[in-house]
Design a protein around this motif. Structure first.
Motif, PDB file in Angstrom:
ATOM      1  N   CYS A   1       0.805  -1.223   0.000  1.00 35.85           N
ATOM      2  CA  CYS A   1       0.000   0.000   0.000  1.00 35.85           C
ATOM      3  C   CYS A   1       0.837   1.272   0.000  1.00 35.85           C
ATOM      4  O   CYS A   1       0.312   2.367  -0.152  1.00 35.85           O
ATOM      5  N   SER A   2       2.172   1.182   0.234  1.00 35.48           N
ATOM      6  CA  SER A   2       3.001   2.378   0.295  1.00 35.48           C
ATOM      7  C   SER A   2       3.117   3.017  -1.083  1.00 35.48           C
ATOM      8  O   SER A   2       3.036   2.340  -2.104  1.00 35.48           O
ATOM      9  N   SER A   3       3.302   4.391  -1.104  1.00 42.23           N
ATOM     10  CA  SER A   3       3.396   5.113  -2.367  1.00 42.23           C
ATOM     11  C   SER A   3       4.670   4.725  -3.086  1.00 42.23           C
ATOM     12  O   SER A   3       5.721   4.541  -2.454  1.00 42.23           O
ATOM     13  N   PRO A   4       4.601   4.620  -4.419  1.00 34.01           N
ATOM     14  CA  PRO A   4       5.823   4.320  -5.171  1.00 34.01           C
ATOM     15  C   PRO A   4       6.759   5.521  -5.122  1.00 34.01           C
ATOM     16  O   PRO A   4       6.352   6.655  -4.866  1.00 34.01           O
ATOM     17  N   LYS A   5       8.013   5.292  -5.390  1.00 35.00           N
ATOM     18  CA  LYS A   5       9.028   6.340  -5.397  1.00 35.00           C
ATOM     19  C   LYS A   5       8.699   7.353  -6.493  1.00 35.00           C
ATOM     20  O   LYS A   5       8.475   6.982  -7.637  1.00 35.00           O
ATOM     21  N   ASP A   6       8.665   8.659  -6.120  1.00 40.07           N
ATOM     22  CA  ASP A   6       8.299   9.721  -7.081  1.00 40.07           C
ATOM     23  C   ASP A   6       9.380   9.839  -8.149  1.00 40.07           C
ATOM     24  O   ASP A   6      10.566  10.040  -7.840  1.00 40.07           O
ATOM     25  N   ASP A   7       9.009   9.727  -9.413  1.00 35.98           N
ATOM     26  CA  ASP A   7       9.967   9.860 -10.505  1.00 35.98           C
ATOM     27  C   ASP A   7      10.198  11.320 -10.905  1.00 35.98           C
ATOM     28  O   ASP A   7      10.844  11.599 -11.901  1.00 35.98           O
ATOM     29  N   GLY A   8       9.643  12.231 -10.131  1.00 35.74           N
ATOM     30  CA  GLY A   8       9.787  13.665 -10.398  1.00 35.74           C
ATOM     31  C   GLY A   8       8.526  14.310 -10.940  1.00 35.74           C
ATOM     32  O   GLY A   8       8.328  15.511 -10.790  1.00 35.74           O
ATOM     33  N   THR A   9       7.659  13.508 -11.537  1.00 36.90           N
ATOM     34  CA  THR A   9       6.440  14.054 -12.143  1.00 36.90           C
ATOM     35  C   THR A   9       5.504  14.619 -11.090  1.00 36.90           C
ATOM     36  O   THR A   9       4.932  15.712 -11.252  1.00 36.90           O
ATOM     37  N   GLY A  10       5.336  13.855  -9.981  1.00 37.21           N
ATOM     38  CA  GLY A  10       4.417  14.313  -8.928  1.00 37.21           C
ATOM     39  C   GLY A  10       4.851  15.631  -8.330  1.00 37.21           C
ATOM     40  O   GLY A  10       4.044  16.547  -8.128  1.00 37.21           O
ATOM     41  N   THR A  11       6.144  15.761  -8.035  1.00 39.22           N
ATOM     42  CA  THR A  11       6.653  17.012  -7.464  1.00 39.22           C
ATOM     43  C   THR A  11       6.521  18.159  -8.466  1.00 39.22           C
ATOM     44  O   THR A  11       6.176  19.285  -8.109  1.00 39.22           O
ATOM     45  N   ALA A  12       6.790  17.879  -9.745  1.00 41.38           N
ATOM     46  CA  ALA A  12       6.676  18.918 -10.771  1.00 41.38           C
ATOM     47  C   ALA A  12       5.248  19.436 -10.859  1.00 41.38           C
ATOM     48  O   ALA A  12       5.006  20.650 -10.941  1.00 41.38           O
ATOM     49  N   LYS A  13       4.268  18.529 -10.872  1.00 38.83           N
ATOM     50  CA  LYS A  13       2.872  18.941 -10.934  1.00 38.83           C
ATOM     51  C   LYS A  13       2.484  19.741  -9.693  1.00 38.83           C
ATOM     52  O   LYS A  13       1.752  20.744  -9.780  1.00 38.83           O
ATOM     53  N   ALA A  14       2.969  19.294  -8.537  1.00 37.57           N
ATOM     54  CA  ALA A  14       2.663  20.025  -7.302  1.00 37.57           C
ATOM     55  C   ALA A  14       3.265  21.421  -7.340  1.00 37.57           C
ATOM     56  O   ALA A  14       2.668  22.389  -6.855  1.00 37.57           O
ATOM     57  N   LEU A  15       4.472  21.554  -7.936  1.00 34.62           N
ATOM     58  CA  LEU A  15       5.096  22.874  -8.054  1.00 34.62           C
ATOM     59  C   LEU A  15       4.263  23.775  -8.966  1.00 34.62           C
ATOM     60  O   LEU A  15       4.055  24.956  -8.674  1.00 34.62           O
ATOM     61  N   ALA A  16       3.768  23.238 -10.086  1.00 37.00           N
ATOM     62  CA  ALA A  16       2.947  24.041 -10.997  1.00 37.00           C
ATOM     63  C   ALA A  16       1.695  24.537 -10.292  1.00 37.00           C
ATOM     64  O   ALA A  16       1.291  25.701 -10.444  1.00 37.00           O
TER      65      ALA A  16
END
Length: 652
Positions: free
Chosen positions: A21-36
């Motif tokens: 159930c743990s979140s997969p390792k962020d490949d950078g996309t999630g952080t980029a979208k959150a920054l936008a």
């Protein structure tokens, strides 16, 4: 043993389930979208930066404050992850700017570094706008174009910048009591609502200039200057506004302008800014976009707060952050600019000489009134004057009144179509009863014009009973068709609202009989009657024109068009009004033969009833409609006004 084994299996299951159930390792996309999302909302949220979150948040807040309420949409265009654990985010920006047709778009980038399963973003102002540096702030400014003018038919300016004075109280150095006394004194001199102005003065700050009124230079000069000088804090500031030659000149047609109010700004959806001059009424309002042009917009990076703290440093307080940096540069850096585009003139068909003459003719009329002058060959409205008692209302275009006997020209056209001619005889009797209602001729009707008379005589002397007696021979819908052929009831886009008349198609009995003499439910405006006369002169339906080159998208009323032969017959009838009827005052006009028709329409419940006074007249390529709301017989009240209009138009 079995119980212990079961417990171990349960714990193992929990561990495996937790891993699943743990979140997969962020490949950078999630952080980029959150920054936008954070940049678009100028809110840091839970993002991790290489600087304290409070400092980054302060920076975003200050940047947005300088340009509020404008702010961009931000999207992620891509994320490039490198082997060294860093990544580059490509960000797309789209700004919707006031008065800018296309969005301002560009791309920027942001760097981040792997931090466990997440990422730490390297804050830099240029991730928001290229070339934006630490300590700089965004500033949006508007530059206003030159507001265009309203021109006369000859291309000369009617409305142009003219000197004005804005009068008010400068509160600087005045006590509240003195400021209040000065407000009352100024309100009395310039004749504004004293209570409203006093409230305005009290609401403004202690050093504010509180305007009371803006006056033309000549109106300001006419005030009692000694009284103004004695008012403590009084101040008059010079300026200019786009104005007509005089306060009353074509006032209802040309309209007015004013500095944008809060309501104007709100309604404009960002197109109007504080300080901008906008149209308030008339052509100034309906052609506001064309006259105003397009304001220029500039976004700059300007020296603002101190530089963003270095990583690990303590964020400055809100007060410190708002203070200018001691070494900040004072030069602005232009990030985006659109030059203002000046407005375009609106050329009208008005002839100032005729407009002034028509207004002068109405100057002493103590009831709403109007004179409309048209050129039948083109439909050009040469003058549209309203008397002083119209109180700024556009009686010429918007008035809705019974036309009385001037409408007999439309009735005559209808009778022509039933086989009559100008020489056909009608029965003119002292009274005629139609469907139980008794119709009479006007008081003082000439006895020698009664009996079996030609239609020319019936028009010249305006015999009511002669026309009412034909109501069974001319159906109401055919009467409406005849009026429509002369322009009554057409729809067209003049550039200003205008009422072109209505003739019900379903009136019956008494109402139908009354329609034959322009009473009942028949309603017109002075413009509609000038159009009727113009159509009779031209021999074809005329579409009125106020703004040169404007496509009126006219749609005629129902029914067949007027023919040249029919129009000739109508002109023959109206010439008889001048040679042997009620408009003999037009007979001695030099030049082409004048024609016309008088009209008197009863209205109200008084006994005897009050009457509208009408005259329609023409000479050469000039057609005139005169209306006085509360007048005597058309010939008495309207006749001299029509003559004055035709005399003024001679040679035009």
């Amino acid at each position: 043993m079995l119980r212990r084994a079961a417990g171990l299996l349960f714990v193992l299951a929990l561990v495996l389930a937790g891993a699943a159930c743990s979140s997969p390792k962020d490949d950078g996309t999630g952080t980029a979208k959150a920054l936008a999302v954070a940049l678009a909302a100028h809110t840091v949220g839970a993002l991790a930066f290489d600087q304290p979150a409070a400092a980054v948040q302060r920076e975003l807040t200050e940047l947005s404050r300088g340009i509020d309420p404008v702010w961009p949409k931000v999207t992620v265009d891509g994320v490039a992850v490198k082997d060294d654990g860093t990544a580059r985010i490509s960000l797309g920006y789209s700004w919707t700017l006031p008065n800018v047709a296309k969005p301002w778009t560009y791309t920027t980038g942001a760097d981040m570094k792997r931090n466990g399963d997440g990422w730490t973003i390297s804050w830099a102002p240029d991730m928001l706008v290229p070339r934006l540096e630490a300590g700089e702030r965004l500033k949006i400014s508007t530059s206003y174009p030159h507001r265009a003018g309203i021109l006369a038919a000859d291309g000369q300016s009617i409305v142009k910048d003219r000197p004005v004075e804005t009068l008010g109280i400068n509160k600087d150095g005045l006590s509240e009591a003195v400021a209040a006394a000065s407000a009352k004194a100024l309100a009395a001199v310039v004749v504004v609502d004293p209570a409203a102005y006093l409230a305005k003065v009290k609401a403004y700050g202690p050093v504010a200039f509180v305007d009371a009124i803006t006056l033309r230079q000549e109106a300001y000069d006419a005030l009692d200057q000694a009284k103004l000088k004695d008012i403590k804090g009084f101040l008059a500031t010079p300026g200019t506004l786009p104005l007509a030659p005089s306060r009353t000149f074509a006032q209802a047609v040309l309209g007015s302008v004013h500095e944008a109010t809060a309501e104007d700004i709100k309604k404009s959806d960002g197109k109007v800014s504080a300080g901008q001059v906008v149209g308030g009424s008339g052509l100034q309002a309906s052609f506001d976009n064309q006259l105003a042009g397009t304001p220029g917009v500039t976004i700059e990076a300007v020296a603002g707060t101190a530089a963003t703290p270095a990583p690990g440093a303590t964020a400055p307080s809100a007060t410190e952050a708002a203070a200018p940096s001691a070494d900040a540069t004072t030069s602005a850096k232009i990030l985006f600019t659109q030059a203002p585009v000046d407005g375009k003139d609106v050329k009208t068909t008005l002839v100032p000489k005729l407009q002034t003459a028509a207004e002068d003719a109405l100057a002493d009329v103590k009831t709403p009134s109007s004179i409309v002058i048209m050129r039948p060959s083109t439909g050009a409205i040469l003058a549209a004057a309203n008397g002083p008692d119209s109180n700024g209302y556009n009686t010429a275009f918007l008035g809705q009144y019974a036309p009385g006997s001037t409408f007999k020209i439309a009735t005559s056209l209808g009778l022509f179509r039933e086989g009559m001619t100008p020489q056909s005889t009608l029965s003119c009797t002292p009274e005629y009863t139609a469907d139980g209602k008794k119709f009479l001729n006007a008081p003082g009707y000439a006895v020698d014009a009664e009996g079996q008379i030609p239609m020319t005589v019936a028009i010249a002397h305006s015999c009511n009973t002669a026309f009412v007696s034909q109501y069974k021979n001319l159906a109401q819908d055919k009467l409406a068709d005849a009026a429509g052929a002369l322009g009554i009831g057409m729809t067209s886009d003049l550039g200003l609202d205008a009422f072109m008349g209505v003739v019900p198609r379903d009136s019956a009995g008494t109402a139908h009989a009354a329609s034959m003499i322009g009473q009942g439910k028949v309603l017109v405006s002075p413009l509609a009657m000038a159009t009727l006369m113009s159509s009779a002169v031209k021999g074809a339906e005329v579409v009125p024109v106020l703004v040169a080159g404007r496509d009126a998208k006219a749609k005629p009323a129902e029914g067949p068009a007027v023919t040249a032969k029919e129009a000739e017959g109508l002109r023959t009838l109206m010439r008889a009004s001048v040679t042997e009827g009620y408009l003999t005052n037009l007979a001695d006009l030099p030049g082409a033969p004048a024609i016309g028709k008088t009209g008197t329409a009863e209205y109200g419940t008084d006994n005897p009833p009050r009457t509208h006074s009408w005259v329609i007249a023409a000479q050469g390529d000039i057609a005139v409609a005169v209306f006085v709301e509360d007048g005597d017989l058309g010939a008495i009240t309207g006749g001299p006004l029509a003559k004055a209009a035709l005399e003024a138009a001679a040679g035009n």
